[in-house]
Every structure is written in structure tokens, then in C-alpha cells.
Design a protein around this motif. Sequence first.
Motif, PDB file in Angstrom:
ATOM      1  N   THR A  72       0.761  -1.302  -0.014  1.00 45.57           N
ATOM      2  CA  THR A  72       0.186  -0.028  -0.047  1.00 45.57           C
ATOM      3  C   THR A  72       0.922   1.364   0.017  1.00 45.57           C
ATOM      4  O   THR A  72       0.543   2.129  -0.529  1.00 45.57           O
ATOM      5  N   THR A  73       1.944   1.104   0.802  1.00 44.69           N
ATOM      6  CA  THR A  73       2.912   2.393   0.873  1.00 44.69           C
ATOM      7  C   THR A  73       3.531   2.586  -0.640  1.00 44.69           C
ATOM      8  O   THR A  73       3.603   3.668  -1.036  1.00 44.69           O
ATOM      9  N   THR A  87       0.830   4.081  -3.035  1.00 44.57           N
ATOM     10  CA  THR A  87       0.615   5.378  -2.688  1.00 44.57           C
ATOM     11  C   THR A  87       1.760   6.240  -3.157  1.00 44.57           C
ATOM     12  O   THR A  87       1.484   7.268  -3.721  1.00 44.57           O
ATOM     13  N   ASP A 140       1.375   6.632  -6.963  1.00 43.77           N
ATOM     14  CA  ASP A 140       0.339   7.493  -7.402  1.00 43.77           C
ATOM     15  C   ASP A 140       0.626   9.061  -6.981  1.00 43.77           C
ATOM     16  O   ASP A 140       0.314   9.839  -7.738  1.00 43.77           O
ATOM     17  N   GLN A 141       1.425   9.336  -6.018  1.00 42.92           N
ATOM     18  CA  GLN A 141       1.743  10.501  -5.902  1.00 42.92           C
ATOM     19  C   GLN A 141       2.659  11.152  -6.843  1.00 42.92           C
ATOM     20  O   GLN A 141       2.857  12.506  -7.224  1.00 42.92           O
TER      21      GLN A 141
END
Length: 157
Positions: free
Chosen positions: A5-6, A9, A12-13
Amino acid sequence: MDNFTTFVTFIDQWAWIGWLVLIAVFLVIEMLSLDFTFLMLSFGGVIGLLSDLVGVPVWAQVIIAALAAALFILFLRPPLLRRLHRGEDPTKSNVDALIDLRGIALSEVTQISGQAKLANGDTWTARAATPVAIPQGAPVAVTSVHGATVIVRPVND
């Protein structure tokens, strides 16, 4: 948060940086190739970057960019290439200019040996295109070029 998940993320950022790098790489390759293919891929990258800026998920950005690049390659690249090559000189040059050039047989031309003087003033080693020998002084036309030898046919006009 788990590691996956990290990672998602993080991707995505920072996807916009990936798009910028991809666009820059495609533009550099395009400058070396000058074929408009990588330019169209960079346009697809710009669409991917824009989709990132409006908040589309990364997986959808990749699909959107790929579809946009394919559409650019199919519909924008051909007219650009036609426009680029529109002003080219259609005059044949080098060996292409010799095809169908007329001349005179300086000696009997057979499938093994002979010599012909072409209309451009050049004297070439010649071979007959057919098994029938071409007599000295007969008009000939070049059908092809093999190395430093022209293949000629008799002209009956």
C-alpha cells in the motif's frame, strides 16, 4: 499500512515525474530518429500526464496514454510524414537514374560480355538481358544494374 500500500501510494503521488521523464526520453529518441513515431509516443505521454493531473488512477493513466499514442500514430503521423516529404525532389539519382536510360552497343553484347555507351555519356560493361546477342551499334536500354555492369535490352524504335 503494509509495504504494498505504501508503494502504490508512492507511485500514485509521483507518477507525474515518471510521465515527464518518459516524455523527455521519447523526445530525445525522436530527435535522433526523425521518424515522428517517438513524437507520437511523447504526445501520448502528455495525455498520460494530463490524466494524472486530473486525478485518474495510475493504471488508467497508462491505458489512456497508450490509446492516445496509438491514435496519434495511426491518424496524426501519416499526414505529418506526407507534409514532410512533399517538397522532395522526385528526380531519380545514382543507379535508379540509369534504369530505362538509352544507349548504343559499342561491341556485341551477350549474356557474358559486351560494352555500351549510355545517353549520359558513360561507357559501361554490359550484358544482354536475353539470350539473343545484341549487335554492335544497336540501340539499347538499361533494365538493371549489377555492380559495375548494366543489363541491357535491345530497343526497336
